[in-house]
Design an enzyme around this catalytic site. Structure first.
Site, PDB file in Angstrom:
ATOM      1  N   ASP A  28      -3.833  -6.139   4.990  1.00  0.00           N
ATOM      2  CA  ASP A  28      -4.878  -6.947   5.632  1.00  0.00           C
ATOM      3  C   ASP A  28      -4.997  -8.323   4.993  1.00  0.00           C
ATOM      4  O   ASP A  28      -5.442  -9.273   5.623  1.00  0.00           O
ATOM      5  CB  ASP A  28      -6.234  -6.231   5.512  1.00  0.00           C
TER       6      ASP A  28
ATOM      7  N   ASN B  92       0.849  -1.200   0.000  1.00  0.00           N
ATOM      8  CA  ASN B  92       0.000   0.000   0.000  1.00  0.00           C
ATOM      9  C   ASN B  92       0.883   1.248   0.000  1.00  0.00           C
ATOM     10  O   ASN B  92       2.117   1.145  -0.043  1.00  0.00           O
ATOM     11  CB  ASN B  92      -0.958  -0.032   1.207  1.00  0.00           C
TER      12      ASN B  92
ATOM     13  N   LYS C  28       8.268 -17.306 -11.225  1.00  0.00           N
ATOM     14  CA  LYS C  28       7.560 -16.124 -11.722  1.00  0.00           C
ATOM     15  C   LYS C  28       6.357 -16.553 -12.575  1.00  0.00           C
ATOM     16  O   LYS C  28       6.511 -17.400 -13.462  1.00  0.00           O
ATOM     17  CB  LYS C  28       8.515 -15.272 -12.562  1.00  0.00           C
TER      18      LYS C  28
ATOM     19  N   PHE D 246      -3.820   3.858  14.718  1.00  0.00           N
ATOM     20  CA  PHE D 246      -4.054   4.820  13.639  1.00  0.00           C
ATOM     21  C   PHE D 246      -5.141   4.245  12.735  1.00  0.00           C
ATOM     22  O   PHE D 246      -5.242   3.029  12.596  1.00  0.00           O
ATOM     23  CB  PHE D 246      -2.786   5.027  12.798  1.00  0.00           C
TER      24      PHE D 246
ATOM     25  N   LYS E 283     -13.258   1.164  15.934  1.00  0.00           N
ATOM     26  CA  LYS E 283     -11.957   0.473  15.973  1.00  0.00           C
ATOM     27  C   LYS E 283     -11.329   0.616  17.368  1.00  0.00           C
ATOM     28  O   LYS E 283     -10.757  -0.333  17.908  1.00  0.00           O
ATOM     29  CB  LYS E 283     -11.050   1.095  14.901  1.00  0.00           C
TER      30      LYS E 283
END
Ligand SMILES: Cc1cc2nc3c(=O)[nH]c(=O)nc-3n(C[C@H](O)[C@H](O)[C@H](O)COP(=O)(O)O)c2cc1C
Length: 399
Positions: A278, A209, A288, A322, A336
């Site tokens: 996640d 990310n 590959k 966070f 959360k």
């Protein structure tokens, strides 16, 4: 403005690295410090006093016996004025005088008259640095509590390659900040997670990310400067490992989970500033995956939830989380906070202009377990790190 109100006396001696010392003055001023400069006669051969006078916006002091323009004895007044004396560059000659109590110019006399913290930043040829006399003198100064910094290894002005190059101005200013900080977190162990994680698809590709790690690295650095013992568990980022921390590099979310587990019991404060993936691919291809293969979909499985797992295990630790949300951020954040037993959650709305991934500034809302809501406004991630630590310290003190 990390050094706001601090008084730094910069001693400049006659080494070639003196050409970098005006940058130290400039960086100190940018951080809010007041700077006065004392130069040895040797230093004036390399840089003019006028340069330092202009950069520091103060008179530069070179001569002990100059007619006094006020009734203070200069070397005593300067010694008393400084919160910290920094000699950069420090020649072998001035280091030796300092170690032996020789006071034959203004700088060496100020050093003997001072009770402030002193930092010596050596800069010299490798053989001079490693000469028996210099090694002994530096060891003597360290034993007396003087901060003697390392040098860098590089191609030196004398064309030798080796140790002896002065630390860079930014590193010197960072060390000054470190040594002048109030150590209000000295009793605590702080573990910070930072950055993204990577989940490999095959030997070439991975899922990740946009987390840059900046927020976590600022938190780790600030906590260490405030005296905490810091473990920084970081996924792969483009940032260099900060000084003063125990740096624990990891790659996957499972690695990060295991590393947090290894440090959890000793930790007083766990700050989860990382953005661990996640999900991970359900299977890893050891070869590959070729472009013409039939791979139209990627099966994913859930990674362990680090915040939830350690939230459930917490005893008297303070947990700071966070959240990066793109909508309904306060409602998601409150949910959360409760589900993961956090004491505090810092919520970024990643769609806001001055917030989120990669940026140097952030605009956040901080929710506390006791219901308090804090909106500190837009600030740099460095300032926000201090703000989060201030609030964490309040929670620690209230226990
Ligand atoms: C071109 C040149 C470069 C020098 N560079 C250094 C140096 O990097 N480190 C050092 O310890 N001495 C260096 N010296 C020697 C010092 O200038 C000399 O030892 C002097 O006495 C130092 O005086 P001070 O400590 O009062 O400034 C250099 C001398 C010259 C001529």
């Amino acid at each position: 403005m990390k050094l706001k109100g601090k008084k730094i006396l910069l001693g400049v001696t006659g080494g070639i690295a003196a050409y970098k010392s005006p940058s130290i003055v400039s960086l100190l001023k940018k951080q809010g410090a007041e700077v006065k400069v004392v130069m040895t006669e040797g230093a004036t051969q390399f840089v003019t006093p006028l340069t330092f006078q202009t950069m520091s916006a103060n008179a530069v002091h070179c001569d002990m016996f100059k007619a006094m323009d006020h009734m203070d004895v200069e070397h005593i007044a300067l010694a008393k004025w400084a919160d910290m004396i920094v000699i950069a560059p420090a020649t072998e000659n001035t280091i030796a005088k300092f170690a032996y109590g020789i006071a034959d110019n203004l700088l060496s006399t100020v050093l003997q008259a001072s009770r402030s913290k002193v930092m010596v930043v050596p800069a010299m040829n490798t053989f001079m640095l490693e000469s028996p006399a210099n090694r002994q003198n530096m060891a003597t100064l360290k034993e007396r509590g003087v901060i003697v910094t390392d040098t860098q290894r590089d191609l030196l002005a004398c064309n030798d390659v080796g140790s002896g190059k002065m630390l860079e101005p930014a590193e010197i200013v960072d060390l000054i900040d470190f040594h002048l900080r109030e150590k209000d977190l000295a009793e605590y162990i702080v573990t910070v997670t930072a950055g993204p994680t990577q989940e490999a698809v095959d030997p070439v590709r991975y899922l990740t990310n946009h987390s840059s790690g900046k927020m976590g690295y600022h938190l780790a650095t600030a906590a260490a400067k405030r005296g905490a013992k810091v473990n920084l568990i970081s996924g792969p980022t483009a940032l260099s490992a900060p000084a003063y921390v125990n740096f624990v590099p990891v790659v996957t979310t499972q690695d990060m989970f295991d590393a947090v587990g290894a440090y959890f019991d000793e930790t007083d404060v766990l700050i989860k500033a990382a953005a661990p993936a996640d999900f991970k691919p359900a299977s890893y291809s050891a070869q590959k995956v070729k472009k013409d293969s039939d791979m139209s979909s990627l099966q994913l499985v859930k990674n362990p939830d680090i915040a939830k797992h350690f939230g459930a295990k917490k005893t008297d630790q303070v947990l700071v989380g966070f959240a990066a949300e793109s909508q309904n951020e306060i409602a998601f954040g409150r949910g959360k906070l409760e589900k993961k037993h956090l004491d505090m959650i810092v919520i970024n709305n990643i769609t806001a202009a001055n917030a989120g991934f990669q940026k140097d500034v952030n605009t956040v809302t901080i929710l506390h377990a006791d219901g308090a809501v804090d909106e500190p406004g837009t600030m740099s991630k460095e300032e926000l790190a201090e703000h989060i630590l201030d609030q964490t310290l309040e929670i620690l003190k209230a226990r």
